[in-house]
Design a protein around this motif. Structure first.
Motif, PDB file in Angstrom:
ATOM      1  N   UNK A 167       9.850 -50.920   9.232  1.00  0.00           N
ATOM      2  CA  UNK A 167       9.287 -50.491   8.011  1.00  0.00           C
ATOM      3  C   UNK A 167       9.013 -48.895   8.215  1.00  0.00           C
ATOM      4  N   UNK A 168       9.424 -48.348   7.377  1.00  0.00           N
ATOM      5  CA  UNK A 168       9.552 -46.632   7.564  1.00  0.00           C
ATOM      6  C   UNK A 168       9.348 -46.052   6.002  1.00  0.00           C
ATOM      7  N   UNK A 169       8.503 -45.017   6.322  1.00  0.00           N
ATOM      8  CA  UNK A 169       8.159 -43.975   4.970  1.00  0.00           C
ATOM      9  C   UNK A 169       9.340 -42.975   5.217  1.00  0.00           C
ATOM     10  N   UNK A 170       9.802 -42.765   4.097  1.00  0.00           N
ATOM     11  CA  UNK A 170      10.842 -41.553   3.883  1.00  0.00           C
ATOM     12  C   UNK A 170      10.663 -41.010   2.371  1.00  0.00           C
ATOM     13  N   UNK A 214       7.191 -42.179   1.571  1.00  0.00           N
ATOM     14  CA  UNK A 214       6.069 -41.816   2.405  1.00  0.00           C
ATOM     15  C   UNK A 214       4.953 -40.959   2.013  1.00  0.00           C
ATOM     16  N   UNK A 215       5.161 -40.416   0.774  1.00  0.00           N
ATOM     17  CA  UNK A 215       3.939 -39.548  -0.017  1.00  0.00           C
ATOM     18  C   UNK A 215       2.773 -40.584  -0.324  1.00  0.00           C
ATOM     19  N   UNK A 216       3.196 -41.895  -0.455  1.00  0.00           N
ATOM     20  CA  UNK A 216       2.253 -42.830  -1.049  1.00  0.00           C
ATOM     21  C   UNK A 216       1.282 -42.984  -0.014  1.00  0.00           C
ATOM     22  N   UNK A 217       1.529 -42.541   1.281  1.00  0.00           N
ATOM     23  CA  UNK A 217       0.287 -42.631   2.530  1.00  0.00           C
ATOM     24  C   UNK A 217      -0.533 -41.640   2.292  1.00  0.00           C
ATOM     25  N   UNK A 218      -0.527 -40.961   1.415  1.00  0.00           N
ATOM     26  CA  UNK A 218      -1.161 -39.677   1.039  1.00  0.00           C
ATOM     27  C   UNK A 218      -2.435 -39.902   0.065  1.00  0.00           C
ATOM     28  N   UNK A 219      -2.236 -40.986  -0.473  1.00  0.00           N
ATOM     29  CA  UNK A 219      -3.178 -41.560  -1.695  1.00  0.00           C
ATOM     30  C   UNK A 219      -4.172 -42.296  -0.819  1.00  0.00           C
ATOM     31  N   UNK A 239       6.148 -42.417   8.508  1.00  0.00           N
ATOM     32  CA  UNK A 239       6.576 -41.205   8.281  1.00  0.00           C
ATOM     33  C   UNK A 239       7.735 -40.542   8.832  1.00  0.00           C
ATOM     34  N   UNK A 240       9.044 -40.865   8.271  1.00  0.00           N
ATOM     35  CA  UNK A 240      10.150 -40.087   8.961  1.00  0.00           C
ATOM     36  C   UNK A 240      10.372 -38.775   9.213  1.00  0.00           C
ATOM     37  N   UNK A 241       9.921 -38.250   8.189  1.00  0.00           N
ATOM     38  CA  UNK A 241       9.858 -36.514   8.174  1.00  0.00           C
ATOM     39  C   UNK A 241       8.828 -36.081   9.245  1.00  0.00           C
TER      40      UNK A 241
END
Length: 182
Positions: free
Chosen positions: A100-103, A44-49, A138-140
């Motif tokens: 599809x999920x960011x984790x 999920x941290x890739x979506x911060x790019x 983002x699941x978090x």
């Protein structure tokens, strides 16, 4: 069945093709006529790019729905899940739910794909089964949001007081909380 694709991330527009190559040796593990659920997980941290998201050119995306960062993220995840779903269904696998999920995965450049058999009684009519598609960047974030909502409900809701009163303890608890004794 679980597939771990290494040295790839959610921005790779050839993700579906790479999954197809990985699946070729395990296609006999999927039984015809059964239904499966698909979950695609990415870090999920890739979506911060934001620079990579901003520069990404996704084929077949309507430009008017690609203005905000949220639009771009949604378009990226929609594109990936649609391509992966198409590859899997072309291989004869019947999907009932796709997501599809960011984790938080072990490494950034990894995609985890799970295809699990649905354990349920057969339906009488399979003409137009309902299919669910989930996009969770983002699941978090979702977990934190749910936890906050539950805390608010429990702290500000009258339901606990009603439950205590129905047990005959509501007045005792009220008196004790206001410094009164029995």
């Amino acid at each position: 069945m679980e597939y771990i694709l290494q040295d790839i991330d959610i921005f790779d527009t050839t993700l579906a093709d790479k999954l197809n190559n990985a699946m070729m040796t395990t296609m006999d593990a999927f039984e015809q006529g059964n239904e499966y659920n698909l979950t695609v997980s990415f870090h999920e941290s890739l979506l911060d790019d934001y620079s990579r998201i901003y520069m990404l050119n996704i084929p077949d995306i309507d430009a008017k729905n690609n203005n905000t960062m949220e639009d771009k993220i949604h378009n990226l995840l929609s594109f990936q899940i649609q391509k992966i779903e198409n590859i899997i269904t072309q291989n004869g696998i019947n999907l009932m739910a796709v997501g599809i999920q960011g984790e938080t995965l072990e490494v950034l450049n990894m995609i985890k794909i799970q295809i699990n058999k649905v354990e349920s009684e057969p339906k009488k009519s399979k003409k137009n089964p309902l299919k669910v598609t989930m996009i969770i960047p983002s699941l978090t974030y979702l977990d934190d949001l749910a936890e906050t909502a539950i805390e608010i409900i429990l702290n500000e809701c009258v339901i606990p007081q009603i439950v205590l009163e129905s047990l005959g303890k509501g007045n005792d608890v009220n008196r004790k909380s206001h410094g009164e004794s029995n």
